[in-house]
Design a protein around this motif. Sequence first.
Motif, PDB file in Angstrom:
ATOM      1  N   ARG A 106     -13.424  31.711  74.286  1.00  0.00           N
ATOM      2  CA  ARG A 106     -12.464  31.014  73.440  1.00  0.00           C
ATOM      3  C   ARG A 106     -11.167  31.798  73.361  1.00  0.00           C
ATOM      4  O   ARG A 106     -11.160  33.037  73.385  1.00  0.00           O
ATOM      5  N   LEU A 107     -10.062  31.069  73.269  1.00  0.00           N
ATOM      6  CA  LEU A 107      -8.758  31.674  73.007  1.00  0.00           C
ATOM      7  C   LEU A 107      -8.517  31.671  71.506  1.00  0.00           C
ATOM      8  O   LEU A 107      -8.873  30.716  70.809  1.00  0.00           O
ATOM      9  N   ARG A 108      -7.912  32.739  71.000  1.00  0.00           N
ATOM     10  CA  ARG A 108      -7.634  32.791  69.578  1.00  0.00           C
ATOM     11  C   ARG A 108      -6.312  33.483  69.321  1.00  0.00           C
ATOM     12  O   ARG A 108      -5.849  34.308  70.124  1.00  0.00           O
ATOM     13  N   VAL A 109      -5.695  33.129  68.201  1.00  0.00           N
ATOM     14  CA  VAL A 109      -4.472  33.768  67.725  1.00  0.00           C
ATOM     15  C   VAL A 109      -4.866  34.746  66.624  1.00  0.00           C
ATOM     16  O   VAL A 109      -5.586  34.385  65.680  1.00  0.00           O
ATOM     17  N   VAL A 110      -4.388  35.985  66.746  1.00  0.00           N
ATOM     18  CA  VAL A 110      -4.733  37.047  65.794  1.00  0.00           C
ATOM     19  C   VAL A 110      -3.452  37.538  65.132  1.00  0.00           C
ATOM     20  O   VAL A 110      -2.448  37.796  65.809  1.00  0.00           O
ATOM     21  N   SER A 111      -3.507  37.663  63.775  1.00  0.00           N
ATOM     22  CA  SER A 111      -2.344  38.174  63.048  1.00  0.00           C
ATOM     23  C   SER A 111      -2.753  38.539  61.630  1.00  0.00           C
ATOM     24  O   SER A 111      -3.649  37.917  61.042  1.00  0.00           O
ATOM     25  N   ALA A 112      -2.074  39.534  61.075  1.00  0.00           N
ATOM     26  CA  ALA A 112      -2.268  39.880  59.659  1.00  0.00           C
ATOM     27  C   ALA A 112      -1.430  38.985  58.756  1.00  0.00           C
ATOM     28  O   ALA A 112      -1.559  39.066  57.523  1.00  0.00           O
ATOM     29  N   GLU A 113      -0.565  38.152  59.321  1.00  0.00           N
ATOM     30  CA  GLU A 113       0.255  37.246  58.527  1.00  0.00           C
ATOM     31  C   GLU A 113      -0.441  35.927  58.241  1.00  0.00           C
ATOM     32  O   GLU A 113       0.098  35.094  57.493  1.00  0.00           O
ATOM     33  N   LEU A 114      -1.620  35.708  58.825  1.00  0.00           N
ATOM     34  CA  LEU A 114      -2.368  34.508  58.494  1.00  0.00           C
ATOM     35  C   LEU A 114      -2.787  34.572  57.031  1.00  0.00           C
ATOM     36  O   LEU A 114      -3.125  35.639  56.522  1.00  0.00           O
ATOM     37  N   PRO A 115      -2.767  33.445  56.302  1.00  0.00           N
ATOM     38  CA  PRO A 115      -3.071  33.480  54.870  1.00  0.00           C
ATOM     39  C   PRO A 115      -4.535  33.843  54.603  1.00  0.00           C
ATOM     40  O   PRO A 115      -5.381  33.819  55.499  1.00  0.00           O
ATOM     41  N   LEU A 116      -4.811  34.161  53.369  1.00  0.00           N
ATOM     42  CA  LEU A 116      -6.178  34.482  52.960  1.00  0.00           C
ATOM     43  C   LEU A 116      -7.097  33.285  53.162  1.00  0.00           C
ATOM     44  O   LEU A 116      -6.702  32.136  52.914  1.00  0.00           O
ATOM     45  N   ARG A 117      -8.306  33.564  53.615  1.00  0.00           N
ATOM     46  CA  ARG A 117      -9.312  32.509  53.680  1.00  0.00           C
ATOM     47  C   ARG A 117      -9.747  32.147  52.253  1.00  0.00           C
ATOM     48  O   ARG A 117      -9.654  32.964  51.339  1.00  0.00           O
ATOM     49  N   PRO A 118     -10.253  30.924  52.052  1.00  0.00           N
ATOM     50  CA  PRO A 118     -10.742  30.559  50.709  1.00  0.00           C
ATOM     51  C   PRO A 118     -11.829  31.527  50.240  1.00  0.00           C
ATOM     52  O   PRO A 118     -12.789  31.804  50.952  1.00  0.00           O
ATOM     53  N   GLY A 119     -11.652  32.076  49.047  1.00  0.00           N
ATOM     54  CA  GLY A 119     -12.626  33.004  48.493  1.00  0.00           C
ATOM     55  C   GLY A 119     -12.350  34.462  48.772  1.00  0.00           C
ATOM     56  O   GLY A 119     -13.024  35.340  48.199  1.00  0.00           O
ATOM     57  N   GLU A 120     -11.375  34.778  49.638  1.00  0.00           N
ATOM     58  CA  GLU A 120     -11.072  36.179  49.920  1.00  0.00           C
ATOM     59  C   GLU A 120     -10.290  36.795  48.758  1.00  0.00           C
ATOM     60  O   GLU A 120      -9.417  36.147  48.179  1.00  0.00           O
ATOM     61  N   PRO A 121     -10.570  38.044  48.410  1.00  0.00           N
ATOM     62  CA  PRO A 121      -9.831  38.694  47.311  1.00  0.00           C
ATOM     63  C   PRO A 121      -8.394  38.998  47.730  1.00  0.00           C
ATOM     64  O   PRO A 121      -8.104  39.205  48.916  1.00  0.00           O
ATOM     65  N   PRO A 122      -7.482  39.061  46.771  1.00  0.00           N
ATOM     66  CA  PRO A 122      -6.066  39.318  47.094  1.00  0.00           C
ATOM     67  C   PRO A 122      -5.817  40.656  47.774  1.00  0.00           C
ATOM     68  O   PRO A 122      -4.838  40.799  48.512  1.00  0.00           O
ATOM     69  N   ASP A 123      -6.685  41.643  47.540  1.00  0.00           N
ATOM     70  CA  ASP A 123      -6.436  42.949  48.141  1.00  0.00           C
ATOM     71  C   ASP A 123      -6.698  42.974  49.643  1.00  0.00           C
ATOM     72  O   ASP A 123      -6.470  43.983  50.302  1.00  0.00           O
ATOM     73  N   GLN A 124      -7.156  41.836  50.192  1.00  0.00           N
ATOM     74  CA  GLN A 124      -7.379  41.735  51.631  1.00  0.00           C
ATOM     75  C   GLN A 124      -6.218  41.013  52.331  1.00  0.00           C
ATOM     76  O   GLN A 124      -6.371  40.539  53.451  1.00  0.00           O
ATOM     77  N   ALA A 125      -5.079  40.944  51.653  1.00  0.00           N
ATOM     78  CA  ALA A 125      -3.974  40.139  52.171  1.00  0.00           C
ATOM     79  C   ALA A 125      -3.470  40.638  53.522  1.00  0.00           C
ATOM     80  O   ALA A 125      -3.004  39.838  54.345  1.00  0.00           O
ATOM     81  N   HIS A 126      -3.534  41.927  53.787  1.00  0.00           N
ATOM     82  CA  HIS A 126      -2.963  42.458  55.025  1.00  0.00           C
ATOM     83  C   HIS A 126      -4.017  42.657  56.122  1.00  0.00           C
ATOM     84  O   HIS A 126      -3.760  43.343  57.110  1.00  0.00           O
ATOM     85  N   LYS A 127      -5.149  42.035  55.961  1.00  0.00           N
ATOM     86  CA  LYS A 127      -6.216  42.128  56.957  1.00  0.00           C
ATOM     87  C   LYS A 127      -5.914  41.217  58.145  1.00  0.00           C
ATOM     88  O   LYS A 127      -5.404  40.113  57.985  1.00  0.00           O
TER      89      LYS A 127
END
Length: 289
Positions: A32-53
């Motif tokens: 599979r091809l995928r786009v990877v970035s830390a600018e993608l928004p948080l997934r539903p349920g992810e804590p705010p401190d994971q924003a730069h993951k």
Amino acid sequence: MASPPWLRNLSQAFKAHRLGRPGWYVELNRDRLRVVSAELPLRPGEPPDQAHKRRAVSLSAPPGPATAAQALSDACTLFDAVMAGTWQWPDPAAAPSGDDPSHLQPDHLNRLTEQLRVCLVGERMTTRTWERTWAPFLQRLVASAADHHTGDDATLLAEYLRRWEANTRSRQMAYDRARSLWREAAWSWPGEVAQLRGNGKAAADPEGVRAFSDQEIQLLRERIEKSARLGPSDSLAWDCLVAFGLRPQELVGLEIRWPWGRPCSGGHPLKTLQQRRHTAAAGAGRAAG
């Protein structure tokens, strides 16, 4: 391991679209091809401190030079939506798009079948009708998907429909049920399978359906009158079928009345038909017909 030329060209074109903005990548992960970035928004349920993951989104286009243009278009659309703040993570319970190579997996078809059942049962049919005339066909479709691992709609549908003899009512019902499922998922219906629906008239008796003779009609009525289980109301129902050409389902909600408005007791001659909560009565000319 060096990237293939088509993937390097894809990454360069994606970088040009971003005007050099860093932190975005197109990667090949297994098949599979995928786009990877830390600018993608948080997934539903992810804590705010994971924003730069760093997060990854799979593209619908399969990897390869033949589909690189489609992959580039999907990646650019994704990037633009994230930058505009309008992109959201797909609902994991929603049906995948028709372009997703995995959309014909049995799990997805099972979820769609349940979604279709919820829409139909209680609104257009009873549970018994669903279980008898819908569920068996869709279960065979899921079984076909499990037996033939394919991402091509036409291939799967052809294998599924050929489980029934051509030009039979069962083949037509199987076709119609599958088409309803595709419509529920908003998938494009492959036109090449239309010929597999067939023509039920080709398998019908050329002499058609034989009607009861007058002698048979009278004999059946006498059997109703002699029956220990059936009563006057059943004789009246039979008279409605014979005199007015009604179907059994059309008797539901009907009430028989005399012209002066009083209900007829079972077994009396039919004078008028009045549907419940309505006042329109059948005339003598219709009764004579």
